[in-house]
Design a protein around this motif. Structure first.
Motif, PDB file in Angstrom:
ATOM      1  N   ASN A   1       1.131   9.912   2.711  1.00 64.04           N
ATOM      2  CA  ASN A   1       1.803  11.208   2.774  1.00 64.04           C
ATOM      3  C   ASN A   1       2.805  11.435   1.644  1.00 64.04           C
ATOM      4  OD1 ASN A   1       3.470   9.180   3.926  1.00 64.04           O
ATOM      5  ND2 ASN A   1       4.669  10.715   5.017  1.00 64.04           N
ATOM      6  N   VAL A   2       2.849  10.548   0.659  1.00 67.25           N
ATOM      7  CA  VAL A   2       3.718  10.768  -0.500  1.00 67.25           C
ATOM      8  C   VAL A   2       2.886  10.693  -1.767  1.00 67.25           C
ATOM      9  CG1 VAL A   2       5.735   9.812   0.668  1.00 67.25           C
ATOM     10  CG2 VAL A   2       4.360   8.334  -0.797  1.00 67.25           C
ATOM     11  N   THR A   3       3.350  11.348  -2.815  1.00 68.46           N
ATOM     12  CA  THR A   3       2.654  11.348  -4.095  1.00 68.46           C
ATOM     13  C   THR A   3       2.917  10.042  -4.830  1.00 68.46           C
ATOM     14  OG1 THR A   3       4.512  12.313  -5.299  1.00 68.46           O
ATOM     15  CG2 THR A   3       2.980  13.852  -4.226  1.00 68.46           C
ATOM     16  N   PHE A   4       2.160   9.813  -5.900  1.00 67.93           N
ATOM     17  CA  PHE A   4       2.419   8.638  -6.729  1.00 67.93           C
ATOM     18  C   PHE A   4       3.836   8.706  -7.307  1.00 67.93           C
ATOM     19  CE2 PHE A   4      -2.286   8.481  -6.994  1.00 67.93           C
ATOM     20  CZ  PHE A   4      -2.474   7.155  -6.624  1.00 67.93           C
ATOM     21  N   GLU A   5       4.263   9.904  -7.727  1.00 66.07           N
ATOM     22  CA  GLU A   5       5.608  10.054  -8.305  1.00 66.07           C
ATOM     23  C   GLU A   5       6.684   9.700  -7.281  1.00 66.07           C
ATOM     24  OE1 GLU A   5       3.232  12.305  -8.523  1.00 66.07           O
ATOM     25  OE2 GLU A   5       2.807  12.488 -10.672  1.00 66.07           O
ATOM     26  N   GLU A   6       6.507  10.180  -6.049  1.00 64.68           N
ATOM     27  CA  GLU A   6       7.485   9.869  -5.009  1.00 64.68           C
ATOM     28  C   GLU A   6       7.483   8.378  -4.683  1.00 64.68           C
ATOM     29  OE1 GLU A   6       7.529  14.056  -2.469  1.00 64.68           O
ATOM     30  OE2 GLU A   6       5.922  12.590  -2.133  1.00 64.68           O
ATOM     31  N   ALA A   7       6.308   7.785  -4.607  1.00 63.55           N
ATOM     32  CA  ALA A   7       6.228   6.357  -4.308  1.00 63.55           C
ATOM     33  C   ALA A   7       6.888   5.517  -5.397  1.00 63.55           C
ATOM     34  CB  ALA A   7       4.774   5.942  -4.141  1.00 63.55           C
ATOM     35  N   ALA A   8       6.730   5.914  -6.659  1.00 68.23           N
ATOM     36  CA  ALA A   8       7.318   5.165  -7.770  1.00 68.23           C
ATOM     37  C   ALA A   8       8.844   5.206  -7.749  1.00 68.23           C
ATOM     38  CB  ALA A   8       6.802   5.711  -9.099  1.00 68.23           C
ATOM     39  N   ALA A   9       9.413   6.191  -7.069  1.00 69.87           N
ATOM     40  CA  ALA A   9      10.871   6.317  -6.996  1.00 69.87           C
ATOM     41  C   ALA A   9      11.499   5.308  -6.047  1.00 69.87           C
ATOM     42  CB  ALA A   9      11.242   7.736  -6.555  1.00 69.87           C
ATOM     43  N   VAL A  10      10.688   4.683  -5.190  1.00 71.02           N
ATOM     44  CA  VAL A  10      11.215   3.890  -4.073  1.00 71.02           C
ATOM     45  C   VAL A  10      11.570   2.436  -4.403  1.00 71.02           C
ATOM     46  CG1 VAL A  10      10.673   3.014  -1.753  1.00 71.02           C
ATOM     47  CG2 VAL A  10      10.053   5.362  -2.397  1.00 71.02           C
TER      48      VAL A  10
ATOM     49  N   MET B   1      10.307   0.247   3.896  1.00 70.53           N
ATOM     50  CA  MET B   1      10.438   1.567   3.292  1.00 70.53           C
ATOM     51  C   MET B   1       9.141   2.362   3.453  1.00 70.53           C
ATOM     52  SD  MET B   1      13.506   2.016   2.187  1.00 70.53           S
ATOM     53  CE  MET B   1      13.198   3.526   1.257  1.00 70.53           C
ATOM     54  N   LYS B   2       8.012   1.691   3.365  1.00 68.63           N
ATOM     55  CA  LYS B   2       6.720   2.354   3.567  1.00 68.63           C
ATOM     56  C   LYS B   2       6.659   2.994   4.947  1.00 68.63           C
ATOM     57  CE  LYS B   2       1.732   1.267   3.742  1.00 68.63           C
ATOM     58  NZ  LYS B   2       1.482   1.462   5.193  1.00 68.63           N
ATOM     59  N   GLU B   3       7.128   2.273   5.970  1.00 71.45           N
ATOM     60  CA  GLU B   3       7.114   2.800   7.327  1.00 71.45           C
ATOM     61  C   GLU B   3       8.021   4.020   7.463  1.00 71.45           C
ATOM     62  OE1 GLU B   3       8.220  -0.462   9.790  1.00 71.45           O
ATOM     63  OE2 GLU B   3       6.384  -1.615   9.385  1.00 71.45           O
ATOM     64  N   LEU B   4       9.179   3.974   6.823  1.00 71.06           N
ATOM     65  CA  LEU B   4      10.095   5.125   6.879  1.00 71.06           C
ATOM     66  C   LEU B   4       9.510   6.332   6.164  1.00 71.06           C
ATOM     67  CD1 LEU B   4      13.590   3.460   6.288  1.00 71.06           C
ATOM     68  CD2 LEU B   4      12.606   4.234   8.445  1.00 71.06           C
ATOM     69  N   LEU B   5       8.842   6.093   5.042  1.00 71.12           N
ATOM     70  CA  LEU B   5       8.195   7.181   4.318  1.00 71.12           C
ATOM     71  C   LEU B   5       7.081   7.803   5.156  1.00 71.12           C
ATOM     72  CD1 LEU B   5       7.973   5.426   0.846  1.00 71.12           C
ATOM     73  CD2 LEU B   5       9.290   7.503   1.300  1.00 71.12           C
ATOM     74  N   GLU B   6       6.290   6.960   5.798  1.00 68.80           N
ATOM     75  CA  GLU B   6       5.197   7.456   6.630  1.00 68.80           C
ATOM     76  C   GLU B   6       5.713   8.254   7.819  1.00 68.80           C
ATOM     77  OE1 GLU B   6       1.774   4.074   5.812  1.00 68.80           O
ATOM     78  OE2 GLU B   6       3.267   3.719   7.379  1.00 68.80           O
ATOM     79  N   ALA B   7       6.893   7.882   8.332  1.00 65.16           N
ATOM     80  CA  ALA B   7       7.492   8.586   9.457  1.00 65.16           C
ATOM     81  C   ALA B   7       8.316   9.791   9.013  1.00 65.16           C
ATOM     82  CB  ALA B   7       8.377   7.625  10.252  1.00 65.16           C
ATOM     83  N   SER B   8       8.345  10.049   7.698  1.00 69.83           N
ATOM     84  CA  SER B   8       9.107  11.168   7.108  1.00 69.83           C
ATOM     85  C   SER B   8      10.601  11.065   7.411  1.00 69.83           C
ATOM     86  CB  SER B   8       8.554  12.515   7.595  1.00 69.83           C
ATOM     87  OG  SER B   8       7.201  12.667   7.189  1.00 69.83           O
ATOM     88  N   LYS B   9      11.098   9.841   7.602  1.00 69.34           N
ATOM     89  CA  LYS B   9      12.532   9.644   7.783  1.00 69.34           C
ATOM     90  C   LYS B   9      13.259   9.538   6.446  1.00 69.34           C
ATOM     91  CE  LYS B   9      12.255   7.460  12.323  1.00 69.34           C
ATOM     92  NZ  LYS B   9      12.585   6.277  13.155  1.00 69.34           N
TER      93      LYS B   9
ATOM     94  N   LEU C   1       0.835  -1.192   0.000  1.00 66.39           N
ATOM     95  CA  LEU C   1       0.000   0.000   0.000  1.00 66.39           C
ATOM     96  C   LEU C   1       0.871   1.243   0.000  1.00 66.39           C
ATOM     97  CD1 LEU C   1      -2.741  -1.013   2.598  1.00 66.39           C
ATOM     98  CD2 LEU C   1      -3.032  -0.783   0.118  1.00 66.39           C
ATOM     99  N   LYS C   2       0.513   2.210  -0.835  1.00 70.54           N
ATOM    100  CA  LYS C   2       1.276   3.450  -0.913  1.00 70.54           C
ATOM    101  C   LYS C   2       1.058   4.286   0.342  1.00 70.54           C
ATOM    102  CE  LYS C   2      -0.247   7.088  -3.184  1.00 70.54           C
ATOM    103  NZ  LYS C   2      -0.074   8.177  -2.156  1.00 70.54           N
ATOM    104  N   PRO C   3       2.118   4.833   0.918  1.00 70.50           N
ATOM    105  CA  PRO C   3       1.928   5.745   2.044  1.00 70.50           C
ATOM    106  C   PRO C   3       1.073   6.942   1.630  1.00 70.50           C
ATOM    107  CG  PRO C   3       4.234   5.121   1.832  1.00 70.50           C
ATOM    108  CD  PRO C   3       3.541   4.637   0.592  1.00 70.50           C
TER     109      PRO C   3
END
Length: 339
Positions: free
Chosen positions: A138-147, A297-305, A134-136
């Motif tokens: 708090n990030v855009t589709f473009e940001e999620a696709a970069a991960v 990585m999803k958890e780190l993105l959600e935590a803005s780390k 599942l995409k976080p």
């Protein structure tokens, strides 16, 4: 719970889609923007409407069949087995197969398609459910696709292969690119003191994402300044393995995760020899799709780390230009395709 949508032409509103197609190996010139059949998910697959995809070195290697041995590794001997490139993507679930349990229509997801047929450079793609997360929110589709490729490659190099520990002195060589920008942030998230090596144009950006020290490789050779590191992650690095060895602590670890064929050869063949004859560990880390790592990585993105760094965005029809831009070697962070 939302009802499962069976992937039939009537319910999906048509059977065609736009995609970037390559039926032969070669330069980006062989890529064609055309209309093709929309895929239908199998029982264990998810049909995703693609909103964004990222461009990675993997696409360039696949497109050119470089190294040549790729042709003998299931990619297609005379012509590509997979005619639509694109591995890292983000989008919205359109339909699911009858055996899918993790997702339902409407879910926003991101993932890595390298083990399930590629195909992200298109309006729709089918993927096995274990290739997605599942995409976080708090990030855009473009940001999620970069991960899914850049972020996971950095994570596996630092954690699985590098065994990174809090308080270590960690150096990231090639910090300004798609993998490097993730590596800097991940190393900080793991509690390391991070030295980043990059070009002059990337110095300010690298400082802005948290590097403790930044070395401009056009001004200074880190292998000759007397500093020693517990862990070196070389992303597209160009030093010899002996130079990296010189910059390691006596029990340090060197991990190569990108670079020239010569550097790969040294890491794969000489690295194990060095590791057996001393306390230093040296080798390479190859990207391996892994849903657990994607969830981490999803958890780190959600935590803005971690925050994906995006250099440029290209529309789907301009994938060839995006690959050329990546090939030039000057991208700051990731290059993304908007669909």
């Amino acid at each position: 719970m939302k009802p499962i949508v069976v992937a039939t032409p009537d319910k999906l509103g048509g059977t065609r889609m736009k995609a970037i197609v390559n039926t032969t190996y070669g330069s980006p010139d062989v890529l064609q923007f055309k209309e093709v059949a929309r895929p239908t998910p199998q029982d264990n697959e998810v049909l995703v409407q693609v909103h964004a995809a990222s461009v990675n070195a993997a696409e360039l290697h696949f497109l050119k069949a470089d190294p040549f041995l790729m042709r003998f590794m299931g990619f297609g001997l005379l012509k590509p087995k997979h005619t639509i490139l694109g591995a890292a993507m983000a989008g919205r679930v359109e339909a699911v197969g009858r055996n899918v349990t993790q997702f339902q229509p409407g879910d926003e997801v991101f993932g890595d398609l390298t083990k399930c047929g590629w195909g992200a450079f298109a309006e729709y793609v089918c993927a096995s459910e274990d290739a997605l997360a599942l995409k976080p929110a708090n990030v855009t589709f473009e940001e999620a696709a970069a991960v899914p490729l850049g972020g996971i490659t950095a994570l596996q190099g630092l954690r699985a292969k590098g065994q990174i520990q809090p308080g270590q002195q960690v150096l990231i060589y090639g910090a300004g690119g798609g993998v490097g920008t993730f590596a800097v942030q991940l190393a900080k998230a793991f509690g390391a003191e991070v030295t980043a090596v990059c070009s002059t144009t990337n110095v300010d950006m690298i400082r802005s994402i948290g590097a403790d020290h930044v070395i401009d490789y056009t001004q200074e050779d880190f292998t000759k300044n007397g500093q020693r590191y517990d862990l070196i992650l070389a992303v597209n690095g160009y030093h010899s393995i002996s130079a990296y060895k010189r910059a390691l602590h006596p029990e340090g670890v060197y991990v190569m995760t990108g670079g020239s064929n010569a550097q790969l050869f040294q890491a794969m063949l000489l690295g194990p020899l060095v590791s057996r004859t001393g306390r230093q560990k040296m080798g390479n880390s190859a990207h391996k799709p892994n849903q657990k790592d994607l969830m981490f990585m999803k958890e780190l993105l959600e935590a803005s780390k971690v925050k994906p760094v995006i250099d440029r965005r290209f529309p789907l029809r301009d994938v060839a230009d995006a690959i050329r831009y990546l090939e030039a070697g000057h991208a700051q962070g990731k290059v993304v395709i908007t669909v």
